[in-house]
Design an enzyme around this catalytic site. Structure first.
Site, PDB file in Angstrom:
ATOM      1  N   ASN A   1       0.812  -1.224   0.000  1.00 25.28           N
ATOM      2  CA  ASN A   1       0.000   0.000   0.000  1.00 25.28           C
ATOM      3  C   ASN A   1       0.848   1.279   0.000  1.00 25.28           C
ATOM      4  O   ASN A   1       0.332   2.353  -0.288  1.00 25.28           O
ATOM      5  CB  ASN A   1      -0.953   0.002   1.196  1.00 25.28           C
ATOM      6  CG  ASN A   1      -2.216  -0.792   0.897  1.00 25.28           C
ATOM      7  OD1 ASN A   1      -2.534  -1.060  -0.261  1.00 25.28           O
ATOM      8  ND2 ASN A   1      -2.944  -1.195   1.941  1.00 25.28           N
TER       9      ASN A   1
ATOM     10  N   LEU B   1      -3.295  -9.072   6.196  1.00 27.62           N
ATOM     11  CA  LEU B   1      -3.027  -8.762   4.780  1.00 27.62           C
ATOM     12  C   LEU B   1      -1.684  -8.065   4.551  1.00 27.62           C
ATOM     13  O   LEU B   1      -1.328  -7.758   3.412  1.00 27.62           O
ATOM     14  CB  LEU B   1      -4.167  -7.898   4.210  1.00 27.62           C
ATOM     15  CG  LEU B   1      -5.551  -8.572   4.192  1.00 27.62           C
ATOM     16  CD1 LEU B   1      -6.605  -7.653   3.580  1.00 27.62           C
ATOM     17  CD2 LEU B   1      -5.515  -9.889   3.426  1.00 27.62           C
ATOM     18  N   HIS B   2      -0.963  -7.764   5.599  1.00 27.82           N
ATOM     19  CA  HIS B   2       0.399  -7.217   5.472  1.00 27.82           C
ATOM     20  C   HIS B   2       0.450  -5.969   4.588  1.00 27.82           C
ATOM     21  O   HIS B   2       1.435  -5.755   3.860  1.00 27.82           O
ATOM     22  CB  HIS B   2       1.346  -8.288   4.919  1.00 27.82           C
ATOM     23  CG  HIS B   2       1.173  -9.623   5.584  1.00 27.82           C
ATOM     24  ND1 HIS B   2       0.375 -10.601   5.060  1.00 27.82           N
ATOM     25  CD2 HIS B   2       1.662 -10.109   6.736  1.00 27.82           C
ATOM     26  CE1 HIS B   2       0.372 -11.656   5.862  1.00 27.82           C
ATOM     27  NE2 HIS B   2       1.142 -11.376   6.900  1.00 27.82           N
ATOM     28  N   CYS B   3      -0.634  -5.172   4.617  1.00 30.04           N
ATOM     29  CA  CYS B   3      -0.707  -3.941   3.805  1.00 30.04           C
ATOM     30  C   CYS B   3      -0.499  -4.224   2.322  1.00 30.04           C
ATOM     31  O   CYS B   3      -0.039  -3.345   1.581  1.00 30.04           O
ATOM     32  CB  CYS B   3       0.315  -2.891   4.254  1.00 30.04           C
ATOM     33  SG  CYS B   3       0.113  -2.353   5.928  1.00 30.04           S
ATOM     34  N   ALA B   4      -0.790  -5.437   1.882  1.00 32.37           N
ATOM     35  CA  ALA B   4      -0.558  -5.770   0.474  1.00 32.37           C
ATOM     36  C   ALA B   4      -1.720  -6.602  -0.060  1.00 32.37           C
ATOM     37  O   ALA B   4      -1.550  -7.766  -0.419  1.00 32.37           O
ATOM     38  CB  ALA B   4       0.765  -6.514   0.322  1.00 32.37           C
TER      39      ALA B   4
END
Ligand code: PLP
Length: 376
Positions: free
Chosen positions: A97, A335-338
């Site tokens: 992100n 979601l690990h910012c992805a």
């Protein structure tokens, strides 16, 4: 605690980094601002860090190394400094992100972007990037190593293709800096964004923008630089163009020490250690029929030190909470910012459990994690 969340930030930091950080926060004056000895000494230390980073990453010159707060600030400096209405950007489907959100924000002002589906086959990834180019493509962005799946993308080949078409490329090296060889000059990377606090073992609050073509960027922040102060115009030369206000001096000194650590340990040894651990974990988890592994077995040279998986029908957050509460093991779920990277493997709903060792992680720690998963 067994800390296996080094893709978020490395812990522990080397002793030398901790010492440097502590000393710097006690002893420094504001660098580059005043004409006294203490200020000069601080400027000199900062310049040394720039020189080290320029050497390690093939920046071309120390001036092309700009200090930022983290990788996200570096990515924003490129994306917002370069693009305007009518421009088109090509990105991979492994982007964080830190790339997607600034692009999404700009899409409301007429910037468009295409998300390319990556493949295990580098040839396919390369042609997908080529097919996505348009006449108004102003920038290509590709992450070097996925922060979710550890997959290394063929950034050198993508950069060579971009150079044929005369399109600048920005590399997100958040998970590769300090682990894989990066030479911006040799590989034709125009911009490389990286955190100082992950694989470079520096403190949080540090990041680097390697800007080989600073002339392509407008500024996103203006202010005092200690140079050309008579003019209300922001200096147009790097690094001053991109560094306004008092820098994070203790952080940069800690980062400088982190760079020494990486240089003396060597990225190749760091990668070999992490790859050995992720391969070992992969083999161990593959024996557990309830574990879903999404990627091929980590291969040296093709994967970074990150491995994600799921257990049975558990939501990944549940697994992470179990590891934390029952076994004192720190991993990252969700979601690990992805989200794009999760969409690729169909894990948007469950997320995934991410394990990311560092140079300081031991085999026993990885085995403890595998045993804890077996006991679930
Ligand atoms: N890009 C990738 C691939 C990342 O993994 C991360 C952080 O995890 C970032 C960008 C953002 O880094 P930072 O937190 O230093 O801004």
């Amino acid at each position: 605690m067994i800390y296996l969340d080094n893709a978020a930030t490395t812990y522990p930091k080397p002793q030398s980094v901790r010492r440097a950080l502590a000393n710097a926060s006690m002893t420094a004056a504001n660098p580059g601002r005043s004409g006294h000895r203490m200020s000069f000494a601080a400027s000199e230390q900062i310049y040394r860090c720039r020189v080290k980073a320029a050497e390690l990453f093939g920046a071309g010159s120390p001036e092309n190394v700009c200090f930022t707060l983290n990788c996200t600030y570096a990515a924003n400096a490129v994306i917002k400094g370069m693009l305007s209405s009518g421009d088109h950007v090509v990105i991979s489907d492994m982007e964080h992100n830190a790339v997607v959100r600034p692009l999404h924000a700009l899409s409301k002002q007429g910037v468009s972007y295409t998300v390319v589906t990556t493949s295990e086959d580098d040839e396919k990834t390369l042609s997908a990037f080529r097919d996505a180019l348009r006449t108004n493509t102003k920038l290509v962005i590709c992450t070097h190593v996925s922060n979710v799946w550890g997959i290394k993308l063929p950034v050198e080949r993508i950069a060579a293709m971009c150079s044929q078409y005369g399109i600048p490329i920005m590399i997100d090296a958040a998970q590769s800096a300090g682990v894989f060889k990066i030479n911006a000059q040799e590989s034709g990377f125009d911009f490389v964004c990286m955190p100082g606090h992950k694989g470079l073992y520096g403190p949080m609050g540090t990041g680097l923008l390697i800007a080989r073509r600073p002339e392509l960027l407008s500024t996103t922040i203006e202010g005092g630089t200690g140079s050309a102060s008579l003019s209300p115009e922001q200096p147009d030369f790097p690094p001053d163009k991109f560094e306004s206000g008092t820098p994070n001096y203790p952080g940069i000194i800690g980062l400088s020490s982190g760079l020494d650590f990486v240089k003396s340990t060597t990225p190749a040894r760091i990668l070999a250690h992490e790859a050995q651990l992720t391969s070992m974990l992969y083999d161990r988890l593959a024996k557990n029929s309830r574990v879903t592994l999404y990627t091929p077995r980590p291969e040296k040279g093709r994967s970074g030190g990150v491995l994600s998986f799921n257990v049975g029908s558990y939501n990944s957050e549940k697994v992470a909470a179990y590891l934390n509460e029952k076994h004192g093991i720190a991993v990252r779920a969700g979601l690990h910012c992805a989200p794009l990277a999760h969409k690729h493997f169909g894990t948007l709903e469950t997320g995934a459990v991410r394990v990311s060792p560092s140079y300081f992680t031991t085999q026993n720690e990885i085995l403890s994690l595998a045993r804890a998963i077996d006991r679930m």
